[in-house]
Motif scaffolding. Structure first.
Motif, short mmCIF file in Angstrom:
data_model
loop_
_atom_site.label_atom_id
_atom_site.label_comp_id
_atom_site.label_asym_id
_atom_site.label_seq_id
_atom_site.Cartn_x
_atom_site.Cartn_y
_atom_site.Cartn_z
N ASP A 389 0.86 -1.17 0.10
CA ASP A 389 -0.22 0.03 -0.12
C ASP A 389 0.99 1.21 0.11
O ASP A 389 1.97 1.05 0.25
N SER A 418 -7.93 -1.34 -2.96
CA SER A 418 -8.79 -0.78 -1.69
C SER A 418 -8.17 0.37 -1.14
O SER A 418 -6.82 0.62 -1.60
N SER A 419 -9.07 0.93 -0.45
CA SER A 419 -8.41 2.36 0.07
C SER A 419 -9.24 2.52 1.37
O SER A 419 -10.28 2.39 1.64
N ASP A 420 -8.43 2.94 2.59
CA ASP A 420 -8.95 3.27 3.70
C ASP A 420 -9.07 4.92 4.11
O ASP A 420 -9.08 5.27 4.87
N ASP A 421 -8.47 5.45 2.83
CA ASP A 421 -8.65 7.13 2.87
C ASP A 421 -8.90 7.50 1.18
O ASP A 421 -8.02 7.79 0.68
N ASP A 422 -10.25 7.56 1.25
CA ASP A 422 -10.54 7.56 -0.21
C ASP A 422 -11.18 9.23 -0.57
O ASP A 422 -11.69 9.40 -1.66
N GLN A 440 -4.89 7.15 -0.01
CA GLN A 440 -4.01 5.98 0.28
C GLN A 440 -4.73 4.64 -0.47
O GLN A 440 -6.03 4.55 -0.66
N SER A 442 -4.09 0.47 -1.71
CA SER A 442 -3.72 -0.80 -1.36
C SER A 442 -3.92 -1.87 -2.58
O SER A 442 -5.11 -1.79 -3.21
#
Length: 512
Positions: A389, A418-422, A440, A442
């Protein structure tokens, strides 16, 4: 003398005394009779007169004249407009009523004039054959003294299919004043109206000798009127200083029908694009023939996909030949189509009488450009290793010609990404300004090495404060094979299998 001779003489004398004398027969003798020889200066007079065929003696019998041709001639400054008259039969003592049109100038001297009438006719000679004769007789007329009138000037602002003012200036060119005068102007043309009807009258209490009077008439020209000259008729009724009344002959008043007010569109330019708000600008010119007061260029409803933000632009008063710029802000919806479009602009104005008028539409052809994205989006680092990531940086550029604010960007992706900060935020972007935003991102460890799409859209406020949702953009992300961070799963399984096999083998040997 014998008795027989005496008797014959007596009978003869009785016969002579009882037989009337034979009547004399004379050739035609044509004369004129004018009941009212008065002429009014300043126009065309209709003068009635009679032709009479009468011998010189009251008891004479006059032969009839037939095929009588009368050819009047001018005299002095009196212009005879009737050039030919004809009488088929003119018997003894039976008058023939005729008339002449005489154009009498307004400044002619008063007095008596004689109009020459050249005659040619035929009559029976009494011997069984016709005789032709030519002669000239005279028609006496009298030019009256007193007030006389002349149209000295006219001016019109009336346009075809429009209204205007007709000014008529008349001068008393006679040798005395006129009192309680009425000036009546009339039109015989159905497409010319004076006020609310075909005629209109003005009043003058005292009209001195040599004085001008100017009369104004509201004039309306119908849709069937044509550009050019019309001839109106006028008459003045008046009272002379002596108390007697008089009337002018028919006066001719010219009316010039002007063309409709016209305007033209030059230097037209357009920044219109599908899905955007642009401008339509140009220059409007008053091509005449009169001044246009408080002119306004209007943009009537052009259809469902094009919406002017303002439908009118005031350009002020324009003299003939004068120009003024105009500009409209226009929105083209995203459902509109690119390509050439024609809009019919118009000009509203007030004429010289203050009446509201509208000129014909002005066809205006412009080009509507294809839709362009609100933003230019370019990845800064668009590569990610499988199983890793990191930061995903994108440069966003405002392509609009106005600033946007409160720009909120969001990314969307499918597995293995995937992203946890989109989400990212930019406070303001000026036209052409760029900003780099960071997310962010990944990539799963089992991701296949290839290019994956990341989708992005924006929510922002335009220059009017409206909140807009942009189109969706796709940004490529390249995922590469893992280059560290543990052995790949397949080799590990192979190693484990080998260890298991090797351990089994050793165990088997020890048991043997």
């Amino acid at each position: 003398m014998t008795r027989k001779a005496l008797a014959v003489l007596i009978v003869a004398s009785l016969l002579v005394s009882t037989v009337p004398a034979a009547a004399l027969t004379s050739n035609p003798n044509i004369q004129t009779i004018t009941p009212d020889p008065s002429l009014q200066p300043g126009g065309v007079n209709e003068l009635s007169f009679q032709l009479v065929n009468d011998g010189e003696g009251a008891e004479d019998e006059t032969r009839s004249a037939h095929n009588v041709h009368i050819r009047p001639r001018d005299v002095g400054r009196i212009d005879v407009e009737t050039r030919h008259l004809y009488v088929e039969q003119l018997p003894d003592g039976t008058p023939a009523g005729l008339s002449l049109k005489l154009n009498v100038p307004s400044d002619i001297e008063s007095g008596t004039y004689r109009i020459p009438l050249r005659l040619s006719y035929e009559y029976d000679s009494g011997a069984g054959n016709d005789v032709e004769r030519k002669t000239t007789i005279y028609l006496p007329v009298r030019v009256e003294s007193g007030p006389r009138f002349d149209v000295v000037d006219t001016s019109s602002t009336a346009t075809v299919s429009g209204q205007g003012t007709l000014e008529v200036t008349v001068k008393n060119v006679g040798d005395s004043a006129a009192y309680d005068s009425t000036f009546t102007l009339s039109s015989s043309a159905p497409d010319v109206q004076l006020g609310a009807s075909q005629s209109s009258t003005r009043f003058v209490d005292t009209w001195e000798r040599g004085a001008n009077r100017t009369f104004e008439f509201e004039t309306t020209l119908g849709d069937s009127a044509t550009v050019g000259n019309y001839s109106l008729g006028a008459q003045i009724d008046f009272e002379k200083p002596s108390g007697t009344t008089g009337s002018t002959p028919s006066l001719t008043v010219p009316l010039r029908a002007l063309p409709e007010m016209t305007f033209s569109v030059a230097d037209v330019s357009s920044s219109l694009r599908v899905g955007e708000t642009g401008t339509l600008s140009g220059t409007v010119t008053n091509t005449g023939p009169k001044a246009a007061n408080n002119a306004v260029v209007t943009f009537p409803d052009p259809g469902p996909t094009v919406t002017p933000i303002e439908t009118s632009v005031a350009v002020g008063s324009l003299e003939p030949g004068e120009s003024a710029p105009f500009e409209f802000d226009v929105e083209v919806t995203s459902s509109g189509s690119a390509g050439p479009r024609q809009f019919d602009l118009a000009v509203d104005y007030r004429d010289q009488d203050g009446s509201s008028r509208q000129a014909d539409d002005i066809p205006t052809r412009v080009e509507v450009g294809p839709q362009t994205p609100e933003f230019d989006v370019e990845p800064v680092n668009g590569t990610l290793s499988a199983g890793s990531d990191g930061e995903f940086e994108v440069t966003v550029t405002n392509t609009r010609d106005y600033a946007v604010s409160d720009v909120s960007a969001k990314i969307y992706m499918d597995s293995p990404l995937s992203s946890d900060d989109d989400e990212a935020f930019v406070d303001r972007l000026e036209p052409g300004e760029s900003e780099t935003i960071v997310f962010q991102l990944s990539a799963g460890g089992g991701a296949t090495a290839k290019t994956y799409p990341v989708k992005m859209d924006f929510q922002y406020d335009d220059e009017d404060g409206d909140t807009i949702i942009s189109d969706t953009y796709q940004i490529p992300v390249d995922v590469t094979a893992s280059s560290g961070g543990g052995l790949p799963i397949v080799p590990i399984l192979v190693v484990v299998a080998l260890v298991v096999v090797a351990g089994g083998y050793l165990y088997y040997r020890r048991q043997g």
